[in-house]
Write a protein that holds these residues in place. Structure first.
Motif, PDB file in Angstrom:
ATOM      1  N   HIS B  76       0.841  -1.175   0.000  1.00 35.50           N
ATOM      2  CA  HIS B  76       0.000   0.000   0.000  1.00 35.50           C
ATOM      3  C   HIS B  76       0.887   1.240   0.000  1.00 35.50           C
ATOM      4  O   HIS B  76       1.827   1.330   0.808  1.00 35.50           O
ATOM      5  CB  HIS B  76      -0.905   0.026   1.243  1.00 35.50           C
ATOM      6  N   ILE B  77       0.573   2.150  -0.896  1.00 31.46           N
ATOM      7  CA  ILE B  77       1.300   3.414  -0.946  1.00 31.46           C
ATOM      8  C   ILE B  77       0.260   4.513  -0.722  1.00 31.46           C
ATOM      9  O   ILE B  77      -0.683   4.657  -1.494  1.00 31.46           O
ATOM     10  CB  ILE B  77       1.975   3.636  -2.315  1.00 31.46           C
ATOM     11  N   VAL B  78       0.448   5.260   0.372  1.00 28.08           N
ATOM     12  CA  VAL B  78      -0.519   6.322   0.636  1.00 28.08           C
ATOM     13  C   VAL B  78       0.161   7.492   1.333  1.00 28.08           C
ATOM     14  O   VAL B  78       0.878   7.271   2.320  1.00 28.08           O
ATOM     15  CB  VAL B  78      -1.721   5.783   1.449  1.00 28.08           C
ATOM     16  N   PRO B  79       0.001   8.716   0.858  1.00 27.84           N
ATOM     17  CA  PRO B  79      -0.646   9.057  -0.392  1.00 27.84           C
ATOM     18  C   PRO B  79       0.290   8.811  -1.575  1.00 27.84           C
ATOM     19  O   PRO B  79       1.508   8.965  -1.451  1.00 27.84           O
ATOM     20  CB  PRO B  79      -0.915  10.560  -0.225  1.00 27.84           C
ATOM     21  N   SER B  80      -0.266   8.442  -2.706  1.00 29.09           N
ATOM     22  CA  SER B  80       0.535   8.216  -3.902  1.00 29.09           C
ATOM     23  C   SER B  80       1.016   9.544  -4.473  1.00 29.09           C
ATOM     24  O   SER B  80       0.299  10.557  -4.429  1.00 29.09           O
ATOM     25  CB  SER B  80      -0.287   7.469  -4.956  1.00 29.09           C
ATOM     26  N   GLN B  81       2.237   9.512  -5.018  1.00 27.07           N
ATOM     27  CA  GLN B  81       2.827  10.703  -5.615  1.00 27.07           C
ATOM     28  C   GLN B  81       3.274  10.387  -7.048  1.00 27.07           C
ATOM     29  O   GLN B  81       3.622   9.233  -7.338  1.00 27.07           O
ATOM     30  CB  GLN B  81       4.039  11.164  -4.786  1.00 27.07           C
ATOM     31  N   PRO B  82       3.311  11.370  -7.922  1.00 24.02           N
ATOM     32  CA  PRO B  82       3.741  11.115  -9.304  1.00 24.02           C
ATOM     33  C   PRO B  82       5.111  10.437  -9.383  1.00 24.02           C
ATOM     34  O   PRO B  82       5.352   9.613 -10.265  1.00 24.02           O
ATOM     35  CB  PRO B  82       3.757  12.520  -9.919  1.00 24.02           C
ATOM     36  N   GLY B  83       6.007  10.745  -8.454  1.00 22.08           N
ATOM     37  CA  GLY B  83       7.329  10.132  -8.432  1.00 22.08           C
ATOM     38  C   GLY B  83       7.306   8.656  -8.095  1.00 22.08           C
ATOM     39  O   GLY B  83       8.324   7.967  -8.256  1.00 22.08           O
ATOM     40  N   ASP B  84       6.158   8.158  -7.652  1.00 18.89           N
ATOM     41  CA  ASP B  84       6.019   6.732  -7.376  1.00 18.89           C
ATOM     42  C   ASP B  84       5.788   5.933  -8.661  1.00 18.89           C
ATOM     43  O   ASP B  84       5.806   4.694  -8.628  1.00 18.89           O
ATOM     44  CB  ASP B  84       4.851   6.468  -6.417  1.00 18.89           C
ATOM     45  N   SER B  85       5.546   6.602  -9.753  1.00 17.93           N
ATOM     46  CA  SER B  85       5.305   5.921 -11.028  1.00 17.93           C
ATOM     47  C   SER B  85       6.541   5.118 -11.416  1.00 17.93           C
ATOM     48  O   SER B  85       7.628   5.671 -11.604  1.00 17.93           O
ATOM     49  CB  SER B  85       4.965   6.940 -12.124  1.00 17.93           C
ATOM     50  N   ALA B  86       6.381   3.814 -11.501  1.00 17.40           N
ATOM     51  CA  ALA B  86       7.496   2.897 -11.751  1.00 17.40           C
ATOM     52  C   ALA B  86       6.921   1.492 -11.899  1.00 17.40           C
ATOM     53  O   ALA B  86       5.711   1.285 -11.776  1.00 17.40           O
ATOM     54  CB  ALA B  86       8.492   2.934 -10.592  1.00 17.40           C
TER      55      ALA B  86
END
Lengths: 113, 114
Positions: B76-86
């Motif tokens: 779970h990633i919260v809150p998601s951030q654009p830099g988490d895109s991978a």
């Protein structure tokens, strides 16, 4: 400190040629691993070293593949008589000891024409 | 025989929302699980791990849950951030085998939209 480094970053070769891929692990890491990632696939385990010893070579895809590690540091993965199905990204990782967290290098992208 | 499976090839979420990435495994001998994140042209980067003696491990915005009876884990990633895109890979090992061998899933591509 310096992470795991691999060279070359890219290698294009002709079918039937031999290639040698190099991995420099993090200093002091006794365990070293090789994986490969084919297009659209997960990482496939190839071989591990504890020090200079590779106790289990069964993960190597064929007898055209070999790996060695010298001085408890640098490792080379050699592929003889390359085939098109060998095209993949070859990743090296190291850890302080077996079963510790593995840290990966950037990989070598191998393309066999 | 795919021992570790990530059945969702991709996931898209809005910035600030929760991202949930799933992973299933078949080998009951696995007792250590990891998540790695991978950006294009880079090697996988270790994110978080969990031992089979736990059912949850948290590190900042990242939490991994393990359900041993279901042989399922999730990130779970919260809150998601654009830099988490991978691309996110789950991996499993059996340290008792003393080889360090990691078995990876196929990966899930996460896109976090601004």
């Amino acid at each position: 400190g310096a992470g795991v480094s691999q060279s070359p970053s890219n290698k294009v070769t002709e079918k039937g040629k031999d290639v040698e891929l190099r991995c420099d692990p993090i200093s002091g890491h006794t365990a070293l691993y090789w994986y490969r990632q084919s297009l659209g696939q997960g990482l496939e385990f190839l071989i591990y070293f504890q020090g200079n010893s590779a106790p289990d070579k069964s993960g190597l895809p064929s007898d055209r593949f070999s790996a060695e590690r010298t001085g408890g540091s640098v490792s080379t993965l050699t592929i003889q008589r390359t085939q098109q199905e060998d095209s993949a990204v070859y990743l090296c990782a190291s850890s302080i000891s077996l079963a510790d967290t593995q840290y990966f290098g950037p990989g070598t992208r191998l393309t066999v024409l | 025989d795919q021992q570790v499976k990530q059945n969702s090839p991709s996931l898209s979420v809005q910035e600030g929302r929760i991202s949930i990435l799933n992973c299933d495994y078949t080998n009951s001998m696995f007792d250590y699980f990891l998540w790695y994140k991978k950006y294009p042209a880079e090697g996988p980067t270790f994110l978080i791990s969990i031992s089979s003696i736990k059912d949850k491990n948290e590190d900042g915005r990242f939490t991994v849950f393990l359900n041993k009876s279901a042989k399922h884990l999730s990130l779970h990633i919260v809150p998601s951030q654009p830099g988490d895109s991978a691309v996110y890979f789950c991996a499993a090992s059996a340290p008792s085998s003393n080889t360090g061998k990691l078995i990876f899933g196929q990966g899930t591509t996460l896109q976090v939209k601004p």
